[in-house]
Design a protein around this motif. Structure first.
Motif, PDB file in Angstrom:
ATOM      1  N   LEU A  67       0.982  -1.313   0.037  1.00 27.06           N
ATOM      2  CA  LEU A  67      -0.039   0.090   0.027  1.00 27.06           C
ATOM      3  C   LEU A  67       0.699   1.277  -0.038  1.00 27.06           C
ATOM      4  N   THR A  68       1.862   1.336   0.689  1.00 26.07           N
ATOM      5  CA  THR A  68       2.768   2.358   1.052  1.00 26.07           C
ATOM      6  C   THR A  68       3.429   2.791  -0.316  1.00 26.07           C
ATOM      7  N   GLY A  69       3.810   1.630  -1.082  1.00 21.89           N
ATOM      8  CA  GLY A  69       4.572   1.741  -2.552  1.00 21.89           C
ATOM      9  C   GLY A  69       3.750   2.140  -3.464  1.00 21.89           C
ATOM     10  N   LYS A  70       2.308   1.722  -3.440  1.00 25.14           N
ATOM     11  CA  LYS A  70       1.556   1.864  -4.459  1.00 25.14           C
ATOM     12  C   LYS A  70       1.001   3.339  -4.451  1.00 25.14           C
ATOM     13  N   THR A  71       0.398   3.392  -3.235  1.00 20.94           N
ATOM     14  CA  THR A  71      -0.559   4.891  -3.110  1.00 20.94           C
ATOM     15  C   THR A  71       0.397   5.894  -2.121  1.00 20.94           C
ATOM     16  N   GLY A  72       1.349   5.629  -1.501  1.00 18.03           N
ATOM     17  CA  GLY A  72       2.096   6.434  -0.705  1.00 18.03           C
ATOM     18  C   GLY A  72       1.541   6.419   0.889  1.00 18.03           C
ATOM     19  N   GLN A  73       0.475   5.542   1.003  1.00 25.92           N
ATOM     20  CA  GLN A  73      -0.109   5.566   2.525  1.00 25.92           C
ATOM     21  C   GLN A  73      -0.435   4.399   2.795  1.00 25.92           C
ATOM     22  N   GLY A  81      -3.587  11.187   7.293  1.00 26.95           N
ATOM     23  CA  GLY A  81      -3.615  12.383   6.295  1.00 26.95           C
ATOM     24  C   GLY A  81      -2.262  12.579   6.049  1.00 26.95           C
ATOM     25  N   ILE A  82      -1.344  11.619   5.683  1.00 33.19           N
ATOM     26  CA  ILE A  82       0.197  11.887   5.467  1.00 33.19           C
ATOM     27  C   ILE A  82       0.578  10.819   4.463  1.00 33.19           C
ATOM     28  N   SER A  83       1.536  11.167   3.430  1.00 32.54           N
ATOM     29  CA  SER A  83       1.842  10.140   2.499  1.00 32.54           C
ATOM     30  C   SER A  83       3.390  10.244   2.310  1.00 32.54           C
ATOM     31  N   LEU A  84       3.919   8.870   1.791  1.00 32.67           N
ATOM     32  CA  LEU A  84       5.226   8.888   1.627  1.00 32.67           C
ATOM     33  C   LEU A  84       5.545   8.882   0.060  1.00 32.67           C
ATOM     34  N   ILE A  85       6.142   9.816  -0.418  1.00 31.83           N
ATOM     35  CA  ILE A  85       6.695  10.031  -1.850  1.00 31.83           C
ATOM     36  C   ILE A  85       8.140  10.388  -2.160  1.00 31.83           C
ATOM     37  N   ASP A  86       8.370  10.226  -3.439  1.00 34.56           N
ATOM     38  CA  ASP A  86       9.703  10.315  -3.875  1.00 34.56           C
ATOM     39  C   ASP A  86      10.000  11.655  -3.841  1.00 34.56           C
ATOM     40  N   GLU A  87      11.067  12.064  -2.946  1.00 34.76           N
ATOM     41  CA  GLU A  87      11.497  13.439  -2.945  1.00 34.76           C
ATOM     42  C   GLU A  87      11.779  14.329  -4.298  1.00 34.76           C
ATOM     43  N   ALA A  88      12.111  13.624  -5.452  1.00 38.53           N
ATOM     44  CA  ALA A  88      12.412  14.329  -6.428  1.00 38.53           C
ATOM     45  C   ALA A  88      10.988  14.301  -7.655  1.00 38.53           C
ATOM     46  N   GLY A  90       7.630  13.407  -6.605  1.00 40.93           N
ATOM     47  CA  GLY A  90       6.536  13.683  -5.877  1.00 40.93           C
ATOM     48  C   GLY A  90       5.534  12.516  -6.146  1.00 40.93           C
ATOM     49  N   GLN A  91       5.893  11.189  -6.491  1.00 36.94           N
ATOM     50  CA  GLN A  91       5.216  10.064  -6.538  1.00 36.94           C
ATOM     51  C   GLN A  91       5.370   9.061  -5.453  1.00 36.94           C
ATOM     52  N   PRO A  92       4.389   8.165  -5.451  1.00 36.60           N
ATOM     53  CA  PRO A  92       4.551   7.059  -4.582  1.00 36.60           C
ATOM     54  C   PRO A  92       5.760   6.130  -5.050  1.00 36.60           C
ATOM     55  N   ILE A  93       6.343   5.569  -3.992  1.00 39.12           N
ATOM     56  CA  ILE A  93       7.753   5.108  -4.295  1.00 39.12           C
ATOM     57  C   ILE A  93       7.739   3.827  -4.825  1.00 39.12           C
ATOM     58  N   MET A  95       6.728  -0.765  -4.419  1.00 44.07           N
ATOM     59  CA  MET A  95       6.804  -1.658  -3.592  1.00 44.07           C
ATOM     60  C   MET A  95       8.120  -1.875  -3.141  1.00 44.07           C
ATOM     61  N   GLY A  96       9.096  -2.126  -4.203  1.00 46.35           N
ATOM     62  CA  GLY A  96      10.324  -2.614  -4.030  1.00 46.35           C
ATOM     63  C   GLY A  96      11.197  -1.276  -3.130  1.00 46.35           C
ATOM     64  N   LYS A  97      10.890  -0.204  -3.554  1.00 44.80           N
ATOM     65  CA  LYS A  97      11.600   0.818  -2.692  1.00 44.80           C
ATOM     66  C   LYS A  97      10.993   1.002  -1.250  1.00 44.80           C
ATOM     67  N   ALA A  98       9.766   0.746  -1.100  1.00 40.17           N
ATOM     68  CA  ALA A  98       8.980   0.813   0.211  1.00 40.17           C
ATOM     69  C   ALA A  98       9.704  -0.285   1.016  1.00 40.17           C
ATOM     70  N   PHE A  99      10.096  -1.369   0.322  1.00 40.31           N
ATOM     71  CA  PHE A  99      10.686  -2.540   1.238  1.00 40.31           C
ATOM     72  C   PHE A  99      12.213  -2.222   1.631  1.00 40.31           C
ATOM     73  N   VAL A 100      12.863  -1.681   0.804  1.00 37.91           N
ATOM     74  CA  VAL A 100      14.091  -1.367   0.960  1.00 37.91           C
ATOM     75  C   VAL A 100      14.154  -0.106   2.086  1.00 37.91           C
TER      76      VAL A 100
END
Length: 140
Positions: A67-73, A81-88, A90-93, A95-100
């Motif tokens: 979920l975090t990798g696909k949607t950011g949440q 009401g917060i999201s995890l995104i790629d710094e450069a 601005g999109q969700p990161i 699944m692989g990057k969320a795991f790492v």
């Protein structure tokens, strides 16, 4: 960018932990670490222990990596009401990057968990893992 406050991040992590708590409790209940009445020997965990352990891992993986990798949440991030995104980008990161990123949190904990406190004084409110993975947590 409107970076998420540390309290929101902590709250989201607590909610994500509560999601797997029932599975952890059930695994503990069925751990079977008791004494056999007939033989007096300590018995090991039974099959239900492994079932609940695996279910907890699967639910956590779905929530924190997929979920975090696909949607950011994750469920916790969504609730607060917060999201995890790629710094450069601005999109969700993904699944692989969320795991790492979860693995990179090991660095946050190496020195008395100071890395988890970095968002309190960092300009982008990043943990060390966020800096390593080039991610940010923002208000959704």
């Amino acid at each position: 960018m409107n970076y998420a406050h540390w309290g929101s991040r902590v709250g989201a992590a607590l909610i994500d932990g509560l999601v797997v708590l029932p599975f952890s409790i059930l695994a503990f209940v069925f751990s079977g670490m008791g004494t056999d009445a007939e033989t007096g020997q300590v018995s090991g965990p039974g099959p239900l222990y492994y079932v609940f352990l695996l279910l907890g891992l699967l639910v956590s993986a779905y929530n924190r990596w997929y979920l975090t990798g696909k949607t950011g949440q994750s469920w916790g991030k969504k609730a607060l009401g917060i999201s995890l995104i790629d710094e450069a980008g601005g999109q969700p990161i993904g699944m692989g990057k969320a795991f790492v990123r979860e693995l990179a949190h090991f660095v946050d904990g190496i020195i008395c968990y100071i890395g988890y406190l970095f968002p309190l004084w960092d300009a982008k409110k990043q943990t060390i893992a966020d800096k390593i993975m080039k991610t940010v947590v923002v208000s959704a």
